[in-house]
Design an enzyme around this catalytic site. Structure first.
Site, PDB file in Angstrom:
ATOM      1  N   LEU A 129       0.813  -1.218   0.000  1.00  0.00           N
ATOM      2  CA  LEU A 129       0.000   0.000   0.000  1.00  0.00           C
ATOM      3  C   LEU A 129       0.847   1.269   0.000  1.00  0.00           C
ATOM      4  CD1 LEU A 129      -2.602  -1.186   2.641  1.00  0.00           C
ATOM      5  CD2 LEU A 129      -2.720  -1.379   0.146  1.00  0.00           C
ATOM      6  N   GLN A 147     -10.129  -0.107 -15.697  1.00  0.00           N
ATOM      7  CA  GLN A 147     -10.629  -0.999 -14.638  1.00  0.00           C
ATOM      8  C   GLN A 147     -11.889  -0.406 -13.998  1.00  0.00           C
ATOM      9  OE1 GLN A 147      -8.170  -3.171 -11.654  1.00  0.00           O
ATOM     10  NE2 GLN A 147      -8.794  -1.561 -10.255  1.00  0.00           N
ATOM     11  N   HIS A 183      -3.494   4.404  -2.127  1.00  0.00           N
ATOM     12  CA  HIS A 183      -4.491   3.520  -1.499  1.00  0.00           C
ATOM     13  C   HIS A 183      -5.100   4.186  -0.272  1.00  0.00           C
ATOM     14  CE1 HIS A 183      -1.753   0.390  -3.342  1.00  0.00           C
ATOM     15  NE2 HIS A 183      -2.922  -0.032  -3.773  1.00  0.00           N
TER      16      HIS A 183
HETATM   17  O1  PAF Z   1      -6.625  -2.387  -8.679  1.00  0.00           O
HETATM   18  C1  PAF Z   1      -6.265  -3.387  -8.065  1.00  0.00           C
HETATM   19  O2  PAF Z   1      -5.422  -3.354  -7.146  1.00  0.00           O
HETATM   20  C2  PAF Z   1      -6.840  -4.758  -8.450  1.00  0.00           C
HETATM   21  O3  PAF Z   1      -7.016  -4.823  -9.824  1.00  0.00           O
HETATM   22  C3  PAF Z   1      -8.118  -5.111  -7.702  1.00  0.00           C
HETATM   23  C4  PAF Z   1      -9.239  -4.137  -8.003  1.00  0.00           C
HETATM   24  C5  PAF Z   1      -7.830  -5.136  -6.209  1.00  0.00           C
HETATM   25  C6  PAF Z   1      -8.607  -6.504  -8.114  1.00  0.00           C
HETATM   26  O4  PAF Z   1      -7.666  -7.490  -7.851  1.00  0.00           O
END
Ligand code: PAF
Length: 281
Positions: free
Chosen positions: A33, A153, A37
């Site tokens: 992290l 994503q 994050h």
């Molecule tokens: O973005 C990330 O760290 C990953 O793609 C996730 C969303 C945790 C899925 O494994």
């Protein structure tokens, strides 16, 4: 702060934490992290009463087993950061806690998953949408927060949640940057010092693109200018420049008349980095 590993203990712990109808926020992560994050966790805390973070390096979203093997991990450091943020629960499963050996169900956004970065990394977004579905089913959050840096994503997850009527609100958190402008990413530590210095070209290319959009340009001119800027950096191996509509990620052409999402990816010493910006005229 509680830590759990299995689905059963996670559900039991969350049932207690949610007593009295508390709202639950989830920040899914793959660990290692950084401040980016933590900003997503703070956002989740601002929106909900109880915050859960998952740390799971999801094997199905890695095409190359070496990339998976080399993914950086720092469980003790992660837990110290999460404790300091006042996170309520950390779900840290092993692969066998999440995936049945004979699992055969996948979740895929058929168009969004296979274009742009998805075309460069086949199967990647299918792995992401499948594991995020499992995390939502295990944790059942009211709200989940994802970084805007992984723009495609986020678009995949938003579309999946809408299409499958998943009862979770998706929030995107802005990209955090190092002092020189490089987008924060767990992959950055794998860059050698010269590649680390060179990688700042991604943010500079986006600055250039943003200026061009503000001043008036065409998609073709924008694409060419961004590509040329990155290719002028000898340590960068340009993988993709995509310019598309921010929600549908549909490719655009002609003059830029509204907001555009710029998504770029390049390798530095074999490490694939991505960055993005939404710019408007
Ligand atoms: O973005 C990330 O760290 C990953 O793609 C996730 C969303 C945790 C899925 O494994």
């Amino acid at each position: 702060m509680q830590t759990t590993q299995t689905v059963a203990e996670t559900r039991a712990a969350l049932a207690t934490l949610r007593e009295g109808g508390k709202r639950l926020g989830l920040v899914p992560t793959m660990g290692f992290l950084h401040e980016g994050h933590l900003s997503l966790i703070r956002r989740a805390k601002a929106e909900t009463d109880v915050v859960a973070v998952s740390i799971f390096v999801n094997p199905t979203q890695f095409g190359d087993p070496k990339d998976l093997e080399k993914y950086p991990r720092n469980t003790e450091g992660d837990l110290a950061l999460l404790r300091a943020e006042g996170v309520d629960l950390v779900f840290m499963p092993e692969v066998a806690d999440v995936y049945f050996a004979d699992a055969e169900t996948i979740v895929e956004t058929t168009r969004l998953a296979n274009m742009m970065h998805g075309a460069v990394r086949p199967g990647h977004f299918r792995g992401v949408s499948t594991v995020v579905t499992m995390l939502f089913n295990i944790i059942q959050p009211d709200v989940a927060v994802f970084g805007e840096k992984d723009f495609q994503q986020l678009a995949v997850i938003r579309r999946m949640v809408r299409d499958l009527h998943m009862p979770v609100e998706i929030i995107g958190g802005p990209t955090l940057r190092e002092a020189d402008g490089l987008a924060m990413s767990s992959r950055n530590v794998r860059l050698g010092s010269e590649d680390r210095a060179a990688a700042v070209v991604l943010n500079r290319a986006l600055d250039l693109a943003e200026r061009m959009v503000r001043e008036g340009t065409t998609i073709a001119a924008l694409k060419a200018a961004v590509a040329a800027h990155i290719e002028a950096e000898p340590r960068a191996l340009l993988r993709a420049v995509d310019i598309c509509a921010p929600d549908s990620l549909e490719e655009l052409a002609g003059p830029v008349t509204g907001p555009v999402a710029l998504m770029i990816s390049a390798e530095f010493g074999g490490i694939l980095l991505i960055d993005q910006r939404v710019a408007a005229p």
